[in-house]
Design an enzyme around this catalytic site. Structure first.
Site, PDB file in Angstrom:
ATOM      1  CE1 TYR A 209      51.250  58.948  -0.367  1.00  0.00           C
ATOM      2  CE2 TYR A 209      51.122  59.093   2.018  1.00  0.00           C
ATOM      3  CZ  TYR A 209      50.745  58.492   0.837  1.00  0.00           C
ATOM      4  OH  TYR A 209      49.863  57.438   0.854  1.00  0.00           O
TER       5      TYR A 209
ATOM      6  CG  ASP B 271      49.232  66.786   4.670  1.00  0.00           C
ATOM      7  OD1 ASP B 271      48.884  66.469   5.831  1.00  0.00           O
ATOM      8  OD2 ASP B 271      49.414  65.949   3.760  1.00  0.00           O
TER       9      ASP B 271
ATOM     10  CE  LYS C 226      51.370  59.320   9.089  1.00  0.00           C
ATOM     11  NZ  LYS C 226      51.664  59.998   7.874  1.00  0.00           N
TER      12      LYS C 226
HETATM   13  C1  LIG Z   1      50.809  59.826   6.524  1.00  0.00           C
HETATM   14  C2  LIG Z   1      50.485  61.051   5.759  1.00  0.00           C
HETATM   15  C3  LIG Z   1      49.316  61.164   4.989  1.00  0.00           C
HETATM   16  C4  LIG Z   1      48.400  60.001   4.743  1.00  0.00           C
HETATM   17  O1  LIG Z   1      47.812  59.557   5.912  1.00  0.00           O
HETATM   18  P1  LIG Z   1      47.149  58.077   5.928  1.00  0.00           P
HETATM   19  O2  LIG Z   1      46.501  58.008   7.260  1.00  0.00           O
HETATM   20  O3  LIG Z   1      48.285  57.131   5.738  1.00  0.00           O
HETATM   21  O4  LIG Z   1      46.181  58.020   4.804  1.00  0.00           O
HETATM   22  C5  LIG Z   1      49.032  62.383   4.410  1.00  0.00           C
HETATM   23  N1  LIG Z   1      49.850  63.432   4.562  1.00  0.00           N
HETATM   24  C6  LIG Z   1      50.992  63.360   5.269  1.00  0.00           C
HETATM   25  C7  LIG Z   1      51.848  64.568   5.404  1.00  0.00           C
HETATM   26  C8  LIG Z   1      51.354  62.159   5.874  1.00  0.00           C
HETATM   27  O5  LIG Z   1      52.508  62.092   6.540  1.00  0.00           O
END
Ligand SMILES: *Cc1c(COP(=O)(O)O)cnc(C)c1O
Length: 425
Positions: A141, A234, A262
């Site tokens: 994701y 990512d 995060k």
């Molecule tokens: C949480 C997450 C996202 C999206 O981040 P948001 O701040 O919710 O838009 C993208 N990539 C990874 C790997 C994630 O865990």
């Protein structure tokens, strides 16, 4: 007020009662708890009930709720104003802290969400490579931008479909889906398509916790070099979570770009994408790739980010303890399950943990989908009743924070023993 009443009221004014779908507890068929407050390792709902929080806002709170250093940093910044929309010193401070830490990151740009970070990283990567094709992996994701919301067609077809209504099929036509931990599936795409960028979670945390094999990431690096595609890791979730250097110590592979989110904001709205100068200088105003944000680099958010990452840099030993607690937790779950005939697969990476109700090892999305989601729903509800707040889906990652104690872990493992006893009878 009860959780149920509070949630019913929310549903009148907010679609599904939530501002992000997983919070609605649909996959476990339950009513979500509505939060009153957080405190260290714990959450309290509007009924006053206390829970050990293994979600920690989905990752950001590595120091737990209400960390004094982060709170103080935000209050001090607050007295100087909430937003400027102009350069300020804290942006440079946080950028330097991150660039100093990662030798493959020369420059970094801050945004307000992980979705923006990955979307923008992909745009720069494509602009730099001058090729539109993008490879992503099934089960990974990267936020909710159009080009990333894809799913595989049925059977052996290679055609993709948008996985959300409202995403024009046209916007996903350059996205190609490969299988996690399967290098051949990547090579097959490279052979037939013109690929400018590959994006991957080097530790997948959004299909449950599924780490990539080291050899797989090494192979991916080689293919990207051979075909001149930009490799994007990512690390919105794994950054500063799997270790102080994110996933890197687990595989040693250097990506061309990294996205953060995060933990980098310590609970405030911060995310970022960075890479080598030659790539990052393609960004506007230096280059032709447009990207912008009214609240990007927000001073309160930067202050929270600086406080978090500084604290990590000053206390790098925390990860060992977090990992030990994570291992104790999932090993405890596994042993509890075994007593009642429930097979569990476990994974830990630093402060991140995952467990699947599955007989077999989980290496990719297809494997993950074979897990017993009905059992998970029962387990989740039983644990919630006992005061243990776990992600409301098996296909999520759990998080340990530094305020957690061995007693907290023991409490959760005892709860798991009781839960399995109840739900398998
Ligand atoms: C949480 C997450 C996202 C999206 O981040 P948001 O701040 O919710 O838009 C993208 N990539 C990874 C790997 C994630 O865990």
């Amino acid at each position: 007020m009860t959780n149920k009443d509070a949630f019913n009221e929310a549903k009148k004014f907010i679609p599904g009662g939530v501002n992000s779908p997983v919070r609605a507890f649909k996959s476990v068929n339950a009513v979500p708890i509505v939060i009153q407050k957080g405190d260290g390792s714990y959450l309290y709902d509007v009924e006053g009930k206390k829970y050990i929080d293994f979600i920690q806002s989905w990752g950001p709170l590595i120091f737990g709720h209400c960390d004094k250093d982060i709170q103080n940093a935000i209050s001090s910044a607050l007295s100087y104003g909430i937003s400027y929309g102009a350069p300020s010193l804290n942006e440079t401070t946080l950028a330097k802290i991150v660039c100093d830490k990662f030798k493959n990151i020369d420059k970094i740009r801050f945004v307000s969400s992980g979705t923006e970070a990955t979307m923008s990283a992909i745009r720069v990567a494509r602009g730099y490579a001058k090729k539109d094709g993008l490879i992503k992996f099934e089960g990974c994701y990267h936020g909710h931008s159009d080009a990333l919301l894809v799913k595989a067609g049925s059977g052996a077809t290679t055609y993709l479909h948008a996985s959300s209504a409202g995403v024009p099929e046209n916007t996903v036509k350059d996205t190609h889906l490969a299988i996690y931990n399967d290098l051949q599936s990547v090579e097959n795409i490279f052979k037939t398509q013109s690929i400018g960028a590959v994006i991957i979670e080097p530790i997948a945390g959004n299909m449950g916790l599924v780490p990539a094999k080291k050899e797989f990431l090494q192979g991916l690096r080689k293919l990207c070099d051979e075909y001149k595609a930009v490799l994007i890791f990512d690390e919105v979730m794994s950054g500063f979570r799997a270790s102080e250097f994110g996933s890197l110590p687990y595989h040693g592979v250097l990506a061309d770009m990294i996205t953060f989110g995060k933990v980098i904001g310590g609970g405030m709205n911060v995310a970022a994408f960075g890479g080598k100068n030659e790539i990052m200088d393609c960004l506007s105003p230096n280059g032709a790739v447009y990207q912008a944000g009214t609240l990007s680099g927000n001073p309160l958010a930067m202050a929270a980010g600086i406080a978090s990452i500084k604290k990590i840099n000053e206390n790098p030993e925390i990860y060992k303890r977090l990992e030990t607690m994570a291992n104790n937790l999932v090993n405890g779950f596994k042993q509890a399950g075994a007593k009642y005939g429930v097979d569990i697969q476990i994974n830990v990476r630093g402060s991140m943990f995952g467990f699947f109700f599955n007989k077999n090892e989980v290496l990719n999305y297809d494997d993950a989908l074979k897990s017993d989601t009905k059992m998970y729903a029962l387990f989740h509800q039983a644990m919630l009743n006992k005061g243990v707040y776990l992600a409301p889906s098996q296909f999520e990652t759990g998080f340990i924070c530094t305020t957690m104690t061995d007693e907290d872990i023991e409490f959760a493992v005892n709860a798991a023993n009781e839960a399995f006893k109840e739900i398998t009878k």
